[in-house]
Design a protein around this motif. Sequence first.
Motif, PDB file in Angstrom:
ATOM      1  N   SER B  78       0.838  -1.209   0.000  1.00 47.85           N
ATOM      2  CA  SER B  78       0.000   0.000   0.000  1.00 47.85           C
ATOM      3  C   SER B  78       0.873   1.258   0.000  1.00 47.85           C
ATOM      4  O   SER B  78       0.663   2.168   0.801  1.00 47.85           O
ATOM      5  CB  SER B  78      -0.929   0.029   1.217  1.00 47.85           C
ATOM      6  N   ALA B  79       1.864   1.289  -0.884  1.00 51.64           N
ATOM      7  CA  ALA B  79       2.746   2.443  -1.082  1.00 51.64           C
ATOM      8  C   ALA B  79       3.640   2.749   0.120  1.00 51.64           C
ATOM      9  O   ALA B  79       4.285   3.780   0.174  1.00 51.64           O
ATOM     10  CB  ALA B  79       1.942   3.691  -1.473  1.00 51.64           C
ATOM     11  N   ARG B  80       3.681   1.831   1.098  1.00 51.33           N
ATOM     12  CA  ARG B  80       4.639   2.010   2.191  1.00 51.33           C
ATOM     13  C   ARG B  80       5.772   1.015   2.002  1.00 51.33           C
ATOM     14  O   ARG B  80       5.542  -0.139   1.650  1.00 51.33           O
ATOM     15  CB  ARG B  80       3.957   1.779   3.540  1.00 51.33           C
ATOM     16  N   ARG B  81       6.992   1.469   2.261  1.00 57.76           N
ATOM     17  CA  ARG B  81       8.142   0.649   1.936  1.00 57.76           C
ATOM     18  C   ARG B  81       8.652  -0.089   3.170  1.00 57.76           C
ATOM     19  O   ARG B  81       8.870   0.525   4.224  1.00 57.76           O
ATOM     20  CB  ARG B  81       9.246   1.550   1.356  1.00 57.76           C
ATOM     21  N   LEU B  86       7.174   1.085   6.722  1.00 57.90           N
ATOM     22  CA  LEU B  86       6.356  -0.112   6.932  1.00 57.90           C
ATOM     23  C   LEU B  86       7.129  -1.070   7.832  1.00 57.90           C
ATOM     24  O   LEU B  86       8.083  -1.704   7.399  1.00 57.90           O
ATOM     25  CB  LEU B  86       6.040  -0.789   5.596  1.00 57.90           C
ATOM     26  N   PRO B  87       6.722  -1.168   9.125  1.00 59.46           N
ATOM     27  CA  PRO B  87       7.424  -2.107  10.000  1.00 59.46           C
ATOM     28  C   PRO B  87       7.141  -3.550   9.564  1.00 59.46           C
ATOM     29  O   PRO B  87       6.063  -3.832   9.027  1.00 59.46           O
ATOM     30  CB  PRO B  87       6.816  -1.847  11.378  1.00 59.46           C
ATOM     31  N   LEU B  88       8.091  -4.439   9.802  1.00 54.16           N
ATOM     32  CA  LEU B  88       7.962  -5.842   9.410  1.00 54.16           C
ATOM     33  C   LEU B  88       6.683  -6.455   9.986  1.00 54.16           C
ATOM     34  O   LEU B  88       5.991  -7.222   9.344  1.00 54.16           O
ATOM     35  CB  LEU B  88       9.197  -6.614   9.888  1.00 54.16           C
ATOM     36  N   ARG B  89       6.395  -6.076  11.242  1.00 51.37           N
ATOM     37  CA  ARG B  89       5.200  -6.594  11.915  1.00 51.37           C
ATOM     38  C   ARG B  89       3.930  -6.310  11.106  1.00 51.37           C
ATOM     39  O   ARG B  89       3.052  -7.163  10.989  1.00 51.37           O
ATOM     40  CB  ARG B  89       5.126  -5.908  13.274  1.00 51.37           C
ATOM     41  N   ASP B  90       3.850  -5.101  10.563  1.00 54.51           N
ATOM     42  CA  ASP B  90       2.675  -4.734   9.768  1.00 54.51           C
ATOM     43  C   ASP B  90       2.612  -5.542   8.478  1.00 54.51           C
ATOM     44  O   ASP B  90       1.546  -5.953   8.038  1.00 54.51           O
ATOM     45  CB  ASP B  90       2.707  -3.241   9.420  1.00 54.51           C
ATOM     46  N   LEU B  91       3.792  -5.728   7.871  1.00 57.76           N
ATOM     47  CA  LEU B  91       3.825  -6.515   6.632  1.00 57.76           C
ATOM     48  C   LEU B  91       3.300  -7.916   6.900  1.00 57.76           C
ATOM     49  O   LEU B  91       2.452  -8.435   6.191  1.00 57.76           O
ATOM     50  CB  LEU B  91       5.247  -6.583   6.075  1.00 57.76           C
ATOM     51  N   ARG B  92       3.819  -8.533   7.963  1.00 59.76           N
ATOM     52  CA  ARG B  92       3.453  -9.932   8.228  1.00 59.76           C
ATOM     53  C   ARG B  92       1.999 -10.075   8.622  1.00 59.76           C
ATOM     54  O   ARG B  92       1.380 -11.090   8.338  1.00 59.76           O
ATOM     55  CB  ARG B  92       4.359 -10.491   9.321  1.00 59.76           C
ATOM     56  N   ARG B  93       1.454  -9.056   9.297  1.00 57.74           N
ATOM     57  CA  ARG B  93       0.038  -9.116   9.640  1.00 57.74           C
ATOM     58  C   ARG B  93      -0.814  -9.095   8.387  1.00 57.74           C
ATOM     59  O   ARG B  93      -1.866  -9.712   8.328  1.00 57.74           O
ATOM     60  CB  ARG B  93      -0.322  -7.916  10.499  1.00 57.74           C
ATOM     61  N   ASN B  94      -0.334  -8.363   7.400  1.00 64.98           N
ATOM     62  CA  ASN B  94      -1.147  -8.181   6.197  1.00 64.98           C
ATOM     63  C   ASN B  94      -0.872  -9.207   5.113  1.00 64.98           C
ATOM     64  O   ASN B  94      -1.645  -9.332   4.178  1.00 64.98           O
ATOM     65  CB  ASN B  94      -0.920  -6.779   5.638  1.00 64.98           C
TER      66      ASN B  94
END
Lengths: 324, 336
Positions: B78-81, B86-94
């Motif tokens: 979502s345009a966050r790098r 973009l924290p890793l935690r957010d990436l993995r949640r999504n």
Amino acid sequence: MTTPLVEIENLTVRFSGARDVYAVNGVNLTLNPGETLSILGESGSGKSVTLKTLLRILPENRTTIGGAIRVQGTDVLALSGKALADHRGGVVSMIFQDPMLALDPVYTIGEQIAETVMRHEGASAAEGKARALEMLTRVRIPSPERRLKAYPHEMSGGMRQRAMIALALACKPKLLLADEPTTALDATVQIQILLLLRELQREFGMGMIFVTHDVGVAVEISDRVAVMYAGQLVETGSIRDIIRDPQHPYTRGLLAANLHGAVKGARLDAIPGAPPALHAAPNACSFAERCAHAQDRCRAELPPRVTLGERREVRCILPEMAKA
Amino acid sequence: MSAAAPLLSVNGLTKHFPLKGGFFGRSTGTVRAVDGISFDVAEGETLGIVGESGCGKSTTARLLVDLIRPDGGEIMLSARRLGVDLPLRDLRRNVQMVFQDSYASLNPRLTMEEAIAFGPTVNGVSTAEATRLAHELLFKVGLEPKRFAGRYPHELSGGQRQRVNIARALAFKPKIVILDEAVSALDKSVEAQVLNLLGDLKRELGLTYIFISHDLNVVRYMSDRVMVMYLGEIAEIGPVDAIYERPSHPYTRALLAAMPSMDPDHLTREAPLAGDPPNPINPPSGCRFHTRCRHAATVCISTPPGLYTLPGERHLVNCHLAIPNSGHPGIEAVTA
């Protein structure tokens, strides 16, 4: 009428243990010389067990086999000792899904093939080696002279599969049993092995029983198909009959599940549920609880064997009702 | 296509595994598992990834959720790098993942409800709430909570376990689910049930899938777009119909031709490719496919083609034959 190469009559295989397993429940099958039959079924349907019974490689003390198996007129179930050893690898040979388990890791490919030829044909070591080279050439292993001295782990997956085929065919068996030999391979390699088997089968004039769960593979390799479910053959016929005019609801479900020509996004006509546990001998149609057409009769008695033509049979009440 | 930023965007993703085993464990080579690949995934679409073993499809999946650390490239959600805003935690949640081996991916000591509730609990959801969520998800994937919540992995069939793995992946309400050969180990009749379930969940929850499989029939059925990988690179990527009906890369054509025929009167006569897929250790120069390609020319050996966008659609191909003025002598023959 030709004498069949293989005749299986009312074969039953039961494994005893903490809970008995009725793996094969009344299989009838014939295979003519030079013919290829696919046994199509899912895991636990008894297709591999049927193959292993033909080679008598099931553990004797835990297996109860009923019925009759004849290969070239010989009663396979009565064989023992040296006659059984001659049968295995001489008359009937087998290839497996995982060549790493079928080949001996501590001998070279050349040694393993030579040993087989020396044992079965009483050939000298030099003749054995010559045959090994000939076989590796026939299965089109590149630079076969060098590969004679290779150990199984030094070869790639497709090449090991070819080496195992070379070993199985070294003594020119009359019958080749193939237990999912292409399942673990990439599609690009699978088609190479299927074409090779088709060609060798014709060259050697041998019969072949090919076990697979993949309808497409069965189409490529076989003349006839037997669809197996819960230890029984639910439908047998030519490959064209099975593909174009499947009669048993299970066969139809399997063909739909192959997704060939499925419309994207449309719901699949999936067979509900799962195959039954085989802890008792069947006394009704084993497929009834997953079948959209099941009636009281299907749950009360074994389905009839309906003959629809020469060597074309369905175990289901539907074609019987259609005929009446 | 809308002009909005893609949900997931990957740019120059690279992973090289050093090969140890030489004298004193010195490096003896490099496996170029994934070598600078770039692609986008739009919200709500399914991207299929196909290719032979060793082509890097699973490594790509693992890189996307940082199960292995990339050597290069960037991942944007979502345009966050990732690593910047973009924290890793957010990436993995999504971005959640379902693996091929349904048994190995479940903890044998956790019941199904514990397995599904584990992630949310660790992330601060109360046990009671997480358990309620687990029951809801079990129901959603077609397993009656009363019967299945207290069972252990060994008490379930392969198809049921895979449903639990899907439920567990959904526990974080992810945007993207990566299915890495998730239905490959299942029997055909059970596979069809799970594919139906995946279709239902996608519609209901508005999910985006990355669907990795070696089964081209299944990929065609599931995907909106398909990415074909070869030795760590993208050979071709485009809309599913373009890839299956107008494949542009000789490798894609070979993969499709290697599918078993379903017509007993038109059996396959000739294998489209000889030999096994080459080793990703020290891959060939130029176009990596040139060693197996029947159209290979001098330019293919010397120069990597790079992804070229075909006119009209979002269809990219990595082949000199498709690139005007690439110097490949076969271009006229193909276009003529």
